[in-house]
Scaffold this active site. Structure first.
Site, short mmCIF file in Angstrom:
data_model
loop_
_atom_site.label_atom_id
_atom_site.label_comp_id
_atom_site.label_asym_id
_atom_site.label_seq_id
_atom_site.Cartn_x
_atom_site.Cartn_y
_atom_site.Cartn_z
N GLU A 199 0.82 -1.20 0.00
CA GLU A 199 0.00 0.00 0.00
C GLU A 199 0.87 1.27 0.00
O GLU A 199 0.45 2.32 -0.50
CB GLU A 199 -0.92 -0.02 1.22
N HIS B 135 7.30 -27.25 -0.86
CA HIS B 135 6.62 -28.38 -1.48
C HIS B 135 5.43 -27.91 -2.31
O HIS B 135 4.55 -28.70 -2.64
CB HIS B 135 6.19 -29.39 -0.42
N LYS C 229 -14.25 1.24 -3.95
CA LYS C 229 -15.30 1.67 -3.03
C LYS C 229 -16.31 2.55 -3.76
O LYS C 229 -17.50 2.39 -3.62
CB LYS C 229 -14.71 2.46 -1.86
#
Lengths: 441, 441
Positions: B291, B312, B425
């Site tokens: 951010e 793995h 948003k």
């Protein structure tokens, strides 16, 4: 309604239909070579028709052992790493409560499912010992050879615990070994001690093994309906084998889209789910994709995020950072339980949502994100499934297996080997003075 | 012994000492501008001298509320997202048992710490309601404005639950609001209902807020010693402010190294821990780094892995895939409890490890990995800390904050804003017909 849908409308600014259909001949050819077992890594194609070849008798056998576990254990400890760990974890999280292990037994109606042997952390294992202290438990050790360091260490320590708590007779009933059919250290040990064993087929690699007893026993112990799971996988197997046409075969379509995006410089695929129950399934996918494709200095870097959670952490980067990624949104159409937002007499500005369900809001968050990221230069598509049922999960596992096999072939690598996994082990064994590995420092 | 060490020996094939020290003048200049508050985003520098300015009185106040929670709640539900969530989660996992919430209360000696408001998942919240059914609980809602959608929804629902279970009088004691000092919807609501409030300073952004009550109250409720934590942070603050010389300031050294690697085409930083207790701390770091830096179409993509687990799964990709990443290994020098591998009379080939501790093996796995990946073309360095104490954690939080601030400045971005977080948003609000956001479809 196919229970899995792939919406790639938002890629159309970047990829043309011509580019996509231009790959159809390659896909047809690679499909034929996959089905005929003529491509690279064809010794490991056991997964390809595994669902349809899984017998009822095997499923019954797994379910019988699971029944014993459910009746006699408060905790079921699964010992494995990589492909012997991620599938079971993904399945339990996909289908059970987000707080499965924390619920009272009455609500859970199955043992806690815990994992060990997936790391070499002393504190993790000590914490696990503390947790199981005084509880009834069973063990499932999952390892083809039995010599993989992490699970071998954890199993040795846990076997000790079982033996001390229950004595050898009772221990025999409480330990289950999922391993090679005939050979290997674990098979030998299990036979010598009289543990019940389940076989991992020779031609199924670790990351493709979730639909064998590797995944099935933990799932059944957690109370999942494995017959329905296999039925779901079988249905996708049959769809995928029947046609390689991109408009019919969504696994191949997904493979083609990500391959084209990779060719256009999108080095990272960020799979982003809007539901926490998909988090470990994305971890499973990361192994499947990363281990199958990351070789020969190529391959998409598979990353995952949980939205909207990570929109408040990685969201800024995705919106405006380096433009080297694409997103695959991973959606579940409908939650099991609908919750409505109540009205409240305060001015937090939230009353415009009163009476709406969380699913409704989550869906708008997804749509808002998809368009914002697209506008910001991150092409994205959406993979969605209907629900969190076993049938859907079976389809999903197979959907990804088939897609990544094709994806690896398109990339020109052998999707079924993992030569690079051995390097760190060799170095580690030298440092540990393992016999046969030379002297460490 | 500084409790934090950075070993970059293995970068020396790619980066020369000259390149590194060549950035010293830039670092000096940016350090001065940071300390004097003259750089970009200087309205949000409250974190810079936060540890030394945190009063004993505030810590006592937090601890008193935490005491109430510990005495009166079986579950402490923290409602927040992004920076109002990740720090507390990271801290609890760093310092408590891997199975904190699953332990019996007697062993845990603190409430379960659960999180809500970090997603919009209906099933997650329904599962949480099921979990807390019949249990005593307290709530901590954490939101500067109180209008962030995810926590606002969850808080509304949970407040309802508190009110129904306890009535308004008792509810008043059980809800804690960490929010703006004076203004905002949550502050108003908390004052109206008589909830205890803690302030988030105006000049501290979300991702830099872990050492304010945002992180401190959940940590103290979980039984952590927050005075020692702050002392640790204070010590690193003081070291970091005293000198910008790269041989003394490890935060800046880390910033310079990752900046140079980025300049050389390493687009991904894979932080890889060898201990599960660091997993959520890496999530916190991913927000901090991603951010702060991901803007203006640039920035390293921050990814994380847990080794040996993910060796793995992602190991193959790291060893042999696209060569566009570097690794930062994240180590804890010593586990709290040492476990020895017992001898066993079977031939799983593991007896060469009998008598060795897990820490010993884990360390060799790390060393083997570091050299294998380096050889495979993945430059890597190691960040290590002494232990999992509160003092170390305080230092670590501040170490990263200071490093990422410098890193953002080197990159030429404002590390303290997040303009891109608003896009999704806005789109979402339009789709939800939020007043003032236009009409959705």
């Amino acid at each position: 309604m196919t229970a899995i849908a792939l919406d790639y409308e938002r890629l159309k600014g970047l990829l043309t239909e011509k580019e996509i259909s231009g790959l159809q001949p390659d896909v047809d050819r690679l499909h034929a070579s996959l089905e005929k077992g003529l491509g690279a890594g064809s010794d490991y194609l056991g997964w390809l028709h595994l669902p349809s070849r899984t017998s009822s008798a095997l499923l019954d056998e797994v379910m019988e052992s699971a029944r014993f576990v459910r009746e006699n254990a408060e905790v079921f400890i699964c010992v494995g790493i990589g492909g012997s760990y991620l599938g079971a974890k993904a399945a339990v999280e996909f289908s059970r409560s987000a707080f499965h292990n924390q619920l009272p037994r009455g609500l859970r109606q199955s043992p806690e499912i815990q994992f060990a042997g997936q790391n070499i952390s002393s504190d993790y294992l000590a914490d696990l010992f503390e947790l199981v202290e005084g509880k009834e438990f069973c063990l499932n050790v999952i390892s083809k050879s039995g010599t993989t360091t992490e699970p071998a260490i954890a199993f040795r320590l846990l076997m000790d615990l079982v033996a001390r708590k229950y004595g050898p007779e009772e221990a025999r009933k409480r330990v289950f070994a999922t391993t090679d059919q005939k050979k290997g250290a674990l098979k030998k040990l299990a036979d010598a001690r009289g543990f019940k064993t389940f076989a991992i087929p020779d031609d199924v690699g670790g990351r493709y093994s979730v639909l064998t007893p590797v995944g099935l026993l933990p799932m059944a112990a957690a109370g999942m309906d494995i017959k329905t799971l296999i039925a779901g996988a079988r249905s996708w197997e049959s769809l995928s084998s029947a046609s390689s046409a991109l408009e019919k075969n969504l696994s191949y379509l997904y493979a083609v889209l990500r391959f084209l995006l990779y060719k256009k410089g999108k080095a990272i695929e960020l799979m982003a789910a809007f539901h926490p129950s998909l988090v470990s399934l994305m971890e499973w996918w990361k192994q499947l994709a990363g281990e199958s494709e990351g070789k020969g200095q190529r391959g998409i870097f598979p990353a995952s995020a949980l939205y909207t959670t990570d929109l408040h952490s990685l969201g800024q980067w995705v919106q405006e950072g380096s433009r080297n990624l694409f997103e695959t949104f991973f959606m579940v159409d409908s939650s099991r339980r609908q919750i409505e937002i109540p009205r409240l007499d305060n001015d937090d500005g939230l009353n415009f949502l009163a009476g709406k369900t969380l699913d409704f809001v989550n869906d708008k968050a997804y749509k808002g994100t998809a368009s914002a990221h697209l506008e910001g230069g991150v092409p994205n598509m959406t993979l969605s499934v209907k629900d969190r049922s076993e049938y859907t999960l079976g389809r999903l596992f197979y959907f990804f297996e088939r897609a990544i096999a094709m994806s690896g072939y398109l990339l020109g690598v052998n999707p079924f080997d993992q030569p690079g996994v051995e390097f760190y082990k060799k170095n580690m064994f030298v440092l540990l003075n393992k016999p046969g590995f030379g002297k460490g420092s």
